[in-house]
Design an enzyme around this catalytic site. Structure first.
Site, PDB file in Angstrom:
ATOM      1  N   HIS A 149      23.701  -0.540  22.885  1.00 18.16           N
ATOM      2  CA  HIS A 149      22.695  -1.066  21.959  1.00 18.16           C
ATOM      3  C   HIS A 149      22.268   0.032  20.996  1.00 18.16           C
ATOM      4  O   HIS A 149      22.525   1.214  21.203  1.00 18.16           O
ATOM      5  CB  HIS A 149      21.495  -1.679  22.686  1.00 18.16           C
ATOM      6  CG  HIS A 149      20.644  -0.719  23.465  1.00 18.16           C
ATOM      7  ND1 HIS A 149      19.658   0.056  22.895  1.00 18.16           N
ATOM      8  CD2 HIS A 149      20.628  -0.436  24.790  1.00 18.16           C
ATOM      9  CE1 HIS A 149      19.068   0.781  23.840  1.00 18.16           C
ATOM     10  NE2 HIS A 149      19.636   0.496  25.005  1.00 18.16           N
ATOM     11  N   CYS A 160      21.634   3.078  29.584  1.00 17.85           N
ATOM     12  CA  CYS A 160      22.335   2.360  28.523  1.00 17.85           C
ATOM     13  C   CYS A 160      23.068   3.337  27.603  1.00 17.85           C
ATOM     14  O   CYS A 160      22.883   4.547  27.688  1.00 17.85           O
ATOM     15  CB  CYS A 160      21.356   1.519  27.710  1.00 17.85           C
ATOM     16  SG  CYS A 160      20.817   0.034  28.561  1.00 17.85           S
TER      17      CYS A 160
END
Length: 185
Positions: A149, A160
């Site tokens: 992301h 992430c």
């Protein structure tokens, strides 16, 4: 009729089919008869994306698949992430389609796990349910709560993979549910 019962063709319908075919000039009785084969279990397939177990890692191809040129990942990967060099690529048919692009990933205590995974879902305007509704634009989830992301390229994440805005948009627009993501140490 006893022979038909032994073959699993008991009943008037089976006898009529057998006798009917013999009556219209079918092969003599000593010839082989094509009978339905015994039931064979259907192959077991991975659950469809979004189903329970869909976040399970994809079968690891190990060193069996050739490496995609210019990356440390297998040619069967659609996305490749190299944790040691902080770079990511999009691949198509074993060739680089996009990248390498710089990334940041998990900090100590929140390391991004290596392995081979499948994209489970995407959310363009995702907010973290674990970290105070932190924005995670252009999220592409591939390992439970781990996603590519948009995020800071100067700050390590909680697992992430942070990409620049243009790279996050490209990953989001390119990757589809079920695509293979390979993360190498």
């Amino acid at each position: 009729m006893r022979a038909l019962k032994l073959l699993g063709l008991a009943g008037a319908t089976a006898a009529a089919v057998f006798l009917g075919s013999a009556a219209v000039g079918a092969a003599p009785a000593e010839a082989s008869i094509n009978l339905p084969s015994p039931a064979v279990p259907a192959p077991v397939h991975a659950p469809p994306p979004g189903a329970p177990g869909a976040n399970a890692p994809a079968p690891d191809s190990g060193n069996l698949a050739p490496t995609a040129a210019g990356t440390p990942c297998s040619s069967s990967a659609r996305a490749c992430l190299d944790l040691s060099t902080n770079r990511a690529w999009l691949l198509q048919g074993g060739k680089i389609q996009y990248g390498p692009v710089p990334v940041t990933h998990g900090r100590k205590g929140y390391l991004t796990p290596p392995g081979t995974f499948r994209v489970s879902f995407k959310d363009m305007n995702h907010k973290s349910s674990l970290f105070n509704n932190a924005p995670m634009p252009y999220s592409v989830f591939f390992n439970g709560g781990v996603a590519f992301h948009q995020g800071s390229l100067r700050q390590l994440s909680h697992g992430c993979v942070h990409l620049s805005r243009p790279a996050a948009q490209t990953f989001f627009n390119t990757l589809q549910t079920g695509d293979v993501v390979q993360v190498v140490p």
